[in-house]
Design an enzyme around this catalytic site. Structure first.
Site, PDB file in Angstrom:
ATOM      1  N   CYS A 134       0.827  -1.195   0.000  1.00 31.84           N
ATOM      2  CA  CYS A 134       0.000   0.000   0.000  1.00 31.84           C
ATOM      3  C   CYS A 134       0.872   1.261   0.000  1.00 31.84           C
ATOM      4  O   CYS A 134       1.475   1.592  -1.008  1.00 31.84           O
ATOM      5  CB  CYS A 134      -0.985  -0.029   1.165  1.00 31.84           C
ATOM      6  SG  CYS A 134      -2.351   1.152   0.979  1.00 31.84           S
ATOM      7  N   HIS A 242      -3.778  -5.326   0.602  1.00 32.41           N
ATOM      8  CA  HIS A 242      -3.238  -5.645   1.926  1.00 32.41           C
ATOM      9  C   HIS A 242      -3.152  -7.163   2.139  1.00 32.41           C
ATOM     10  O   HIS A 242      -4.014  -7.766   2.787  1.00 32.41           O
ATOM     11  CB  HIS A 242      -4.099  -4.997   3.018  1.00 32.41           C
ATOM     12  CG  HIS A 242      -3.923  -3.524   3.105  1.00 32.41           C
ATOM     13  ND1 HIS A 242      -3.051  -2.931   3.986  1.00 32.41           N
ATOM     14  CD2 HIS A 242      -4.481  -2.525   2.390  1.00 32.41           C
ATOM     15  CE1 HIS A 242      -3.087  -1.615   3.821  1.00 32.41           C
ATOM     16  NE2 HIS A 242      -3.952  -1.344   2.858  1.00 32.41           N
ATOM     17  N   GLU A 244      -1.249  -8.688   4.086  1.00 37.04           N
ATOM     18  CA  GLU A 244      -0.945  -9.008   5.491  1.00 37.04           C
ATOM     19  C   GLU A 244      -2.197  -9.354   6.281  1.00 37.04           C
ATOM     20  O   GLU A 244      -2.121 -10.040   7.310  1.00 37.04           O
ATOM     21  CB  GLU A 244      -0.218  -7.840   6.148  1.00 37.04           C
ATOM     22  CG  GLU A 244      -1.069  -6.707   6.696  1.00 37.04           C
ATOM     23  CD  GLU A 244      -1.670  -5.793   5.627  1.00 37.04           C
ATOM     24  OE1 GLU A 244      -2.516  -4.939   5.973  1.00 37.04           O
ATOM     25  OE2 GLU A 244      -1.289  -5.925   4.447  1.00 37.04           O
TER      26      GLU A 244
END
Length: 274
Positions: A134, A242, A244
């Site tokens: 990001c 994202h 993660e």
């Protein structure tokens, strides 16, 4: 090898500093961001970014405060085997890519800008693997001379890439669109399919690619969603979504973090031979 020790609360599992192959675990630099709480200035890093680095990449995070400038960058980089640039709630200062600020209501973190942009140049010059998520991907683009759409939602033909702030966190991070891989790239091979579903939590995006960067994936509206530096020998990857978030439940995220961890392990092995 892991071992245990006895404490007043029973046995505690200790994590070894070596991987299963017996080599030292890779150390990865993560730059922190500014946050104010109750009148105090904090440097922070969200646990969700660190978890897959530890659990899937098999690396050890080292957190660097960005509020003291970049004079010690060389020292930080001498300690590590890779660089991992995360997302954040702040936007990059638009003056760094030659634009006026069109979103003055959004938070900026100029200390992080002044730390991360030279960090990127130094890490690339040292041949260190680099993974950006990001804001981290956007920093890579700006560091290399690219620019940004500051308001994607105002660009005709672009979808709404921002999250719904009134929704739950789980709803905000749910998959909402797909990204299409650029065919015949290492990233397409890594993902093992032509399109993958992703979340979307950003109001800005890449407009013009920085020098040497090439796209690896695009959103349905054509927005660049993943990039790399094909002329660099080391691993380089930036993604706009994202991975993660709940990485353990997402095979595409696991592959990304494992690939980054493998690249960092190769750095460790190179260092051990020198």
């Amino acid at each position: 090898m892991s071992n245990t020790k006895n404490t007043a609360h029973g046995q505690v599992q200790e994590t070894s500093s070596k991987s299963s192959s017996g080599t030292r675990k890779p150390i990865v630099l993560m730059s922190m961001g500014a946050q104010e709480r109750a009148g105090h200035e904090y440097q922070v890093m969200t646990k969700k970014y660190m978890r897959p680095l530890v659990e899937h990449a098999g690396c050890v995070p080292v957190l660097a405060p960005t509020c003291f400038g970049s004079n010690d960058l060389a020292l930080y980089l001498s300690m590590v085997d890779g660089v991992y640039l995360t997302g954040a709630g702040s936007n990059i200062d638009p003056s760094l890519y030659g634009q006026e600020n069109l979103t003055p209501e959004k938070t900026q973190d100029q200390d992080r800008d002044r730390f991360d942009l030279p960090l990127i140049h130094a890490a690339l010059a040292m041949g260190l693997p680099l993974f950006g998520i990001c804001r981290g991907m956007q920093e890579l683009n700006v560091a290399l001379g690219g620019d940004m759409y500051q308001k994607l939602y105002a660009i005709p033909g672009m979808r709404e890439h921002r999250e719904d702030y009134s929704a739950s966190v789980a709803q905000q991070y749910a998959d909402v669109h797909t990204v299409k891989m650029v065919p015949d790239t290492w990233f397409a091979s890594l993902m093992q399919q032509a399109e993958i579903p992703v979340n979307s939590l950003h109001g800005q995006g890449i407009k013009t690619l920085g020098k040497g960067l090439q796209a690896l994936a695009h959103a349905e509206d054509g927005l660049i969603e993943a990039v790399h530096l094909p002329e660099c020998e080391q691993f380089t990857l930036g993604v706009q979504w994202h991975p993660e978030w709940q990485a353990a439940q997402n095979p595409f995220s696991i592959r990304m973090f494992q690939a980054f961890g493998d690249a960092c392990r190769q750095t460790v092995e190179k260092k051990s031979r020198n």
